[in-house]
Design an enzyme around this catalytic site. Sequence first.
Site, PDB file in Angstrom:
ATOM      1  N   CYS A   2      -5.314  -0.637   0.065  1.00 33.52           N
ATOM      2  CA  CYS A   2      -5.639  -0.298   1.279  1.00 33.52           C
ATOM      3  C   CYS A   2      -7.020  -0.493   1.679  1.00 33.52           C
ATOM      4  CB  CYS A   2      -5.507   1.372   1.577  1.00 33.52           C
ATOM      5  SG  CYS A   2      -3.545   1.764   1.129  1.00 33.52           S
ATOM      6  N   ARG A  28      -7.429  -7.797   0.181  1.00 31.25           N
ATOM      7  CA  ARG A  28      -7.305  -6.661  -0.565  1.00 31.25           C
ATOM      8  C   ARG A  28      -5.637  -6.508  -0.952  1.00 31.25           C
ATOM      9  NH1 ARG A  28     -11.746  -2.704  -0.774  1.00 31.25           N
ATOM     10  NH2 ARG A  28     -10.287  -0.835  -1.048  1.00 31.25           N
ATOM     11  N   TRP A  74      -1.306  -0.597   1.995  1.00 33.37           N
ATOM     12  CA  TRP A  74      -0.516  -1.002   0.785  1.00 33.37           C
ATOM     13  C   TRP A  74       0.390   0.085   0.186  1.00 33.37           C
ATOM     14  CZ3 TRP A  74       0.097  -5.453  -2.057  1.00 33.37           C
ATOM     15  CH2 TRP A  74       0.528  -5.270  -3.517  1.00 33.37           C
ATOM     16  N   ASN A 100      -7.200   5.928   2.024  1.00 31.45           N
ATOM     17  CA  ASN A 100      -6.862   5.151   1.047  1.00 31.45           C
ATOM     18  C   ASN A 100      -6.742   6.114  -0.315  1.00 31.45           C
ATOM     19  OD1 ASN A 100      -7.379   3.006   2.682  1.00 31.45           O
ATOM     20  ND2 ASN A 100      -9.118   2.457   1.482  1.00 31.45           N
ATOM     21  N   GLY A 101      -5.978   5.677  -1.124  1.00 31.17           N
ATOM     22  CA  GLY A 101      -5.812   6.603  -2.164  1.00 31.17           C
ATOM     23  C   GLY A 101      -4.700   7.364  -2.558  1.00 31.17           C
ATOM     24  N   GLU A 469      -5.962 -16.429 -20.081  1.00 28.36           N
ATOM     25  CA  GLU A 469      -6.358 -16.533 -18.705  1.00 28.36           C
ATOM     26  C   GLU A 469      -5.667 -17.543 -17.992  1.00 28.36           C
ATOM     27  OE1 GLU A 469      -7.580 -14.492 -16.771  1.00 28.36           O
ATOM     28  OE2 GLU A 469      -8.503 -15.903 -14.985  1.00 28.36           O
ATOM     29  N   LYS A 473      -3.285 -17.027 -14.592  1.00 28.07           N
ATOM     30  CA  LYS A 473      -3.752 -17.727 -13.182  1.00 28.07           C
ATOM     31  C   LYS A 473      -2.529 -18.519 -12.813  1.00 28.07           C
ATOM     32  CE  LYS A 473      -6.552 -16.386 -12.731  1.00 28.07           C
ATOM     33  NZ  LYS A 473      -7.386 -15.285 -12.529  1.00 28.07           N
ATOM     34  N   GLU A 476       0.258 -15.925 -11.732  1.00 28.39           N
ATOM     35  CA  GLU A 476      -0.010 -15.336 -10.571  1.00 28.39           C
ATOM     36  C   GLU A 476      -0.098 -16.336  -9.067  1.00 28.39           C
ATOM     37  OE1 GLU A 476      -4.523 -14.327 -10.832  1.00 28.39           O
ATOM     38  OE2 GLU A 476      -3.944 -12.598  -9.586  1.00 28.39           O
ATOM     39  N   HIS A 492       5.546 -18.592 -34.633  1.00 29.62           N
ATOM     40  CA  HIS A 492       6.158 -17.190 -35.001  1.00 29.62           C
ATOM     41  C   HIS A 492       7.070 -16.895 -34.084  1.00 29.62           C
ATOM     42  CE1 HIS A 492       3.719 -16.995 -38.628  1.00 29.62           C
ATOM     43  NE2 HIS A 492       2.602 -17.371 -38.020  1.00 29.62           N
ATOM     44  N   LYS A 591      -6.093  -7.376  -4.377  1.00 26.17           N
ATOM     45  CA  LYS A 591      -7.157  -7.847  -4.894  1.00 26.17           C
ATOM     46  C   LYS A 591      -7.796  -6.706  -6.043  1.00 26.17           C
ATOM     47  CE  LYS A 591     -10.788 -10.623  -5.722  1.00 26.17           C
ATOM     48  NZ  LYS A 591     -10.781 -11.629  -6.810  1.00 26.17           N
TER      49      LYS A 591
HETATM   50  O1  M6R Z   1     -11.524  -5.683 -10.390  1.00 26.95           O
HETATM   51  P1  M6R Z   1     -11.059  -5.862 -11.613  1.00 26.95           P
HETATM   52  O2  M6R Z   1     -11.832  -7.103 -12.372  1.00 26.95           O
HETATM   53  O3  M6R Z   1     -11.239  -4.468 -12.640  1.00 26.95           O
HETATM   54  O4  M6R Z   1      -9.563  -6.183 -11.747  1.00 26.95           O
HETATM   55  C1  M6R Z   1      -8.792  -6.365 -12.773  1.00 26.95           C
HETATM   56  C2  M6R Z   1      -7.581  -7.200 -12.381  1.00 26.95           C
HETATM   57  O5  M6R Z   1      -6.655  -6.464 -11.558  1.00 26.95           O
HETATM   58  C3  M6R Z   1      -7.587  -8.506 -11.943  1.00 26.95           C
HETATM   59  O6  M6R Z   1      -8.469  -9.271 -12.969  1.00 26.95           O
HETATM   60  C4  M6R Z   1      -6.324  -9.409 -11.886  1.00 26.95           C
HETATM   61  O7  M6R Z   1      -5.877  -9.549 -13.098  1.00 26.95           O
HETATM   62  C5  M6R Z   1      -6.602 -10.713 -11.146  1.00 26.95           C
HETATM   63  N1  M6R Z   1      -6.095 -10.822  -9.894  1.00 26.95           N
HETATM   64  C6  M6R Z   1      -6.531 -11.877 -11.818  1.00 26.95           C
HETATM   65  O8  M6R Z   1      -6.634 -12.874 -11.138  1.00 26.95           O
END
Ligand code: M6R
Length: 596
Positions: A2, A28, A74, A100-101, A469, A473, A476, A492, A591
């Site tokens: 949010c 966000r 959200w 928020n929260g 990573e 990516k 995602e 394995h 985000k």
């Molecule tokens: O803000 P943070 O680095 O703590 O976020 C952690 C993850 O939520 C963040 O890296 C997420 O995996 C990304 N969207 C990946 O691209």
Amino acid sequence: MCGIIGCVGRGDETLDTLVHGLSKLEYRGYDSAGVALSSDHVEICKNSGKIDDLREALSDRTLSGSVGIGHTRWSTHGPPTDANAHPHQDCHGDVAVVHNGIIENYQSLRDELVAAGHTFTSDTDTEVVPHLIEDALEAGSDPEDAVREAISRLEGSYAVAAVVAGCDAVFAARNDSPLVLGLAEDATFLASDVPAFRDFTDQVVYLADGEFARLDADGWTVTDSDGSVVEKDVDTVEWDPEETGKSGYEHYMLKEIHEQPRALRQCLRGRVDELSGTVDIGDLGDLSPTGVQFVACGTSYHAALHGAQLFREAGIPSQAFLASEYATATPPIGDALVVGVTQSGETADTLSALRAARRRGARTLAVTNVVGSTAARECDHALYIRAGPEIGVAATKTFASQLAALNLLALGTSSTGDARQVISALRDLPGHVQEILDESAAQEIAEIYQDADAYFFIGRGYHEPVALEGALKMKEITYKHAEGFAAGELKHGPLALVTENTPVFAIVTGDDERARKTVGNVKEVEARDAPVVAITDGQSDVSRYADHVLELPETHPRAAAVLANIHLQLVSYHTAALLGRNIDKPRNLAKSVTVE
Ligand code: M6R
């Protein structure tokens, strides 16, 4: 997650300012949005969907008022419906609240309020707040006290903003959820993140947990839970407003990929001295850890894996933990330094893990991008990665800057034999990244393999986190199946998945035992007809077994990991673009993940 915006002093432009602020918070992630304006009465407009849907709804309405609040939601309690969108109101429509929260005691509060005759119109936890304010107003409290009294009843995490009819002020309070004030000459803003008002001011005041803010025509005041005035520092944010725009790139992600040379220069600036072979990270240099535990999530966890290897290589026991696991099963800490790696500094799992460590008496350090973030404020120390704002949901430049910052941390707090070589590789890193950005064949690879069934990524040592990573990516932003493995693990189990329609990206640099073993794994893949894309500096003979090569310059393996990742970011980006994905806001993702 949010987003909150509030403003006072924008006169006839209040509504436009709120909607503009909400559009700056879109990154966000959200599923509904709304605004409330207050004068002698309170008017709201809200709906499920995007900011454009809100704009359309507003085009049929005339909302007036010179103070206001807005929200992007959200969903956590209740689905993304118009009724569940914020702001929420009391029974008479005299109060509007955004939040928020998560209010943990909302059910008992709601039961109490319903029993007292209040009518609820949403499924949200938030709605208890305006009804609590309503009760306090009816009991004779003035608006500020009424909001304070309501807040004092809440348990859980919250950033709350409220307006009350007949009172030209915005009230706000926070606990475990970020809120920042923006101070312009004739207007005051409130938001969950600076981009919401950065077009109007660079002067900010970060609220701390338990603080209460009042914004009105006279300016702003911050008080503690007893009502005593708190003297706050006013900070200047260094971002250019242009940095939160796309600067001609089609997507924020692409812009942020291209910002990496600059981000890395910023990260390193003033911190490395090549002549003396030393690193200066200020007081952090005195930490001298005898053990290091990293906690992090997602991309930051992959950076943490890199960080743990750095310390192990320096002879210091070190391990990276997924924050969500660590928080509920904290391992013995001893006198380890616990390092939270978090771009946003607001990730709930990481904050919980750091709090668990603190409860056990550990020293904590936040490696973060956001000055004033919860992680930075709660930890004993903070090391800023200085990547600048990252708007795309997919973490790109912050990963590169995390790796660089963790190298500085390891060099600055421990001793390794090859410090000079690492420092010189770090110095060359921004230029090497630029070369890859200029010359990478990633787009061609994306075109060839856009219809692949799945994508696999392998690497050893420093290249294993990059393989993980690369896969994160890819899944995602393309929504395609992708997995990353330590190269030796392929045989394995995962090898069963390998076919002629599953390209395997192999990161191989140098020509040592690790490289030779990874080349062996590449041969296993090749023998099963899978296309191989080698990301290599050409020192080993991996290219002989590869269908394509993404070239790397010769450098230290730690820097090579950053460089290999640039190619992989570009492959994922171009694949997602070819598939027409919503690159900056991939489905189901946010985000900043502020719930556990
Ligand atoms: O803000 P943070 O680095 O703590 O976020 C952690 C993850 O939520 C963040 O890296 C997420 O995996 C990304 N969207 C990946 O691209």
